[in-house]
Design an enzyme around this catalytic site. Structure first.
Site, PDB file in Angstrom:
ATOM      1  N   ASP A  51       0.839  -1.205   0.000  1.00  0.00           N
ATOM      2  CA  ASP A  51       0.000   0.000   0.000  1.00  0.00           C
ATOM      3  C   ASP A  51       0.875   1.256   0.000  1.00  0.00           C
ATOM      4  OD1 ASP A  51       0.866  -0.216   2.605  1.00  0.00           O
ATOM      5  OD2 ASP A  51      -1.103   0.046   3.523  1.00  0.00           O
ATOM      6  N   ASP A  90      -1.085  -6.063  -0.154  1.00  0.00           N
ATOM      7  CA  ASP A  90      -1.531  -5.409   1.080  1.00  0.00           C
ATOM      8  C   ASP A  90      -3.033  -5.176   1.065  1.00  0.00           C
ATOM      9  OD1 ASP A  90       0.452  -4.924   2.983  1.00  0.00           O
ATOM     10  OD2 ASP A  90       1.234  -3.181   1.904  1.00  0.00           O
ATOM     11  N   GLU A 122      -1.778  -5.377   8.609  1.00  0.00           N
ATOM     12  CA  GLU A 122      -0.982  -4.845   9.714  1.00  0.00           C
ATOM     13  C   GLU A 122      -1.681  -5.076  11.049  1.00  0.00           C
ATOM     14  OE1 GLU A 122      -0.205  -0.683   8.984  1.00  0.00           O
ATOM     15  OE2 GLU A 122       0.755  -1.087   7.046  1.00  0.00           O
ATOM     16  N   GLU A 189       8.882  -4.128  10.801  1.00  0.00           N
ATOM     17  CA  GLU A 189       9.333  -2.844  10.252  1.00  0.00           C
ATOM     18  C   GLU A 189       9.885  -1.937  11.344  1.00  0.00           C
ATOM     19  OE1 GLU A 189       6.687  -0.957   7.459  1.00  0.00           O
ATOM     20  OE2 GLU A 189       7.862   0.882   7.429  1.00  0.00           O
TER      21      GLU A 189
HETATM   22  O1  KIV Z   1       3.541  -1.141   1.664  1.00  0.00           O
HETATM   23  C1  KIV Z   1       4.735  -1.463   1.765  1.00  0.00           C
HETATM   24  O2  KIV Z   1       5.572  -1.120   0.917  1.00  0.00           O
HETATM   25  C2  KIV Z   1       5.132  -2.249   2.916  1.00  0.00           C
HETATM   26  C3  KIV Z   1       6.595  -2.486   3.098  1.00  0.00           C
HETATM   27  C4  KIV Z   1       7.241  -1.291   3.669  1.00  0.00           C
HETATM   28  C5  KIV Z   1       6.845  -3.687   3.929  1.00  0.00           C
HETATM   29  O3  KIV Z   1       4.311  -2.657   3.690  1.00  0.00           O
END
Ligand code: KIV
Length: 271
Positions: A51, A90, A122, A189
């Site tokens: 995302d 995501d 998340e 992260e």
């Molecule tokens: O959206 C994204 O790029 C991420 C990475 C930073 C792991 O979640």
């Protein structure tokens, strides 16, 4: 070079085996067909349709504005370029936080409409029911702990997370919970390397770090950051492998010069 029929596809089981054998997992973001194809052919293990498209593709300050429809569009584009690697998408902000039924419906849309292989979401204990429900529908789920950008307004800053004992303990509890709920891997992260090492040793599933040190089972970077397309973002954890911004600027300036000077097109470049 293997033909497409001989290609050995990367699966969630491949990643578990890589953890067991000590082979590190390489993961990078991609948001379109052309880059997805280049990264897959280069041999990347996992592509994340992140995302972060909200930032690097759409120019938003945070990941919050991107919608499920946008994510599906990006994932459909990426998947058309893929022969071999695992593609994880995501779930965007607002598409899974309300309850596990909505989370499952969003995950099903991603899987049905894009052909991707897994979703990522998340959070820890607050999303455990959603993880269980999505996994029980047969959809592989990657977790994401530590600095979770969809909660940026709760954190107030993009600083390193879980430096204090209480937050580090909660992260460890969350990691165990999401593993038990069925996640096949977890992104860590921007947390201290020592904590990432402890989590990696504690869990059976692979950990994939971004700003989480060298002991994670794999690493992920945002393509625009590591290729030097985006030059404003220079955190300590980022290794920049190219300066595409500079190279593209140079190429465009040369093109402008060639057009203005009537050097382009020449006789061999016309019909
Ligand atoms: O959206 C994204 O790029 C991420 C990475 C930073 C792991 O979640």
């Amino acid at each position: 070079m293997a033909t497409s029929k001989e290609v050995k596809k990367v699966t969630t089981h491949t990643l578990q085996n890589m953890k067991a054998s000590g082979e590190k997992i390489s993961m990078i973001t991609a948001y379109d067909y052309s880059f997805g194809k280049i990264f897959d052919h280069a041999g990347i293990d996992v592509i994340l349709v992140g995302d972060s498209a909200s930032n690097v593709m759409a120019g938003h300050e945070t990941t919050l504005p991107i919608t499920l429809e946008h994510m599906i569009y990006h994932a459909q584009s990426v998947i058309r370029g893929i022969d071999r690697c695992l593609v994880v998408v995501d779930l965007p902000f607002g598409s899974y936080q309300s309850n596990s039924e909505i989370a499952l419906a969003s995950a099903i849309r991603v899987m049905k409409e894009t052909g991707a292989h897994a979703i990522k979401l998340e959070g820890g204990d607050e999303v455990v029911e959603s993880i269980k429900r999505i996994v029980s529908a047969g959809i592989p789920v990657m977790g994401h702990l530590g600095l979770t950008p969809q909660s940026i307004y709760k954190f107030g800053t993009y600083a390193v997370r879980a430096k204090e004992e209480a937050e580090a303990n909660k992260l460890m509890v969350d990691a165990r919970l999401i593993e038990r709920a069925g996640c096949f891997a977890v992104v860590l992260e921007k947390i201290p390397a020592t904590l990432a090492k402890d989590v990696t040793e504690e869990l059976k599933i692979p950990t994939i770090g971004i700003g989480a040190g060298s002991d994670c089972n794999g690493q992920v970077l945002v393509m625009h950051d590591m290729l030097g397309i985006n030059t404003e973002f220079r955190p300590r954890f980022l290794r920049q492998y190219l300066n595409l911004n500079g190279q593209i600027t140079g190429a465009i300036q040369q093109y402008i010069k060639d057009v203005k000077s009537k050097d382009f097109p020449n006789k061999n470049e016309q019909y």
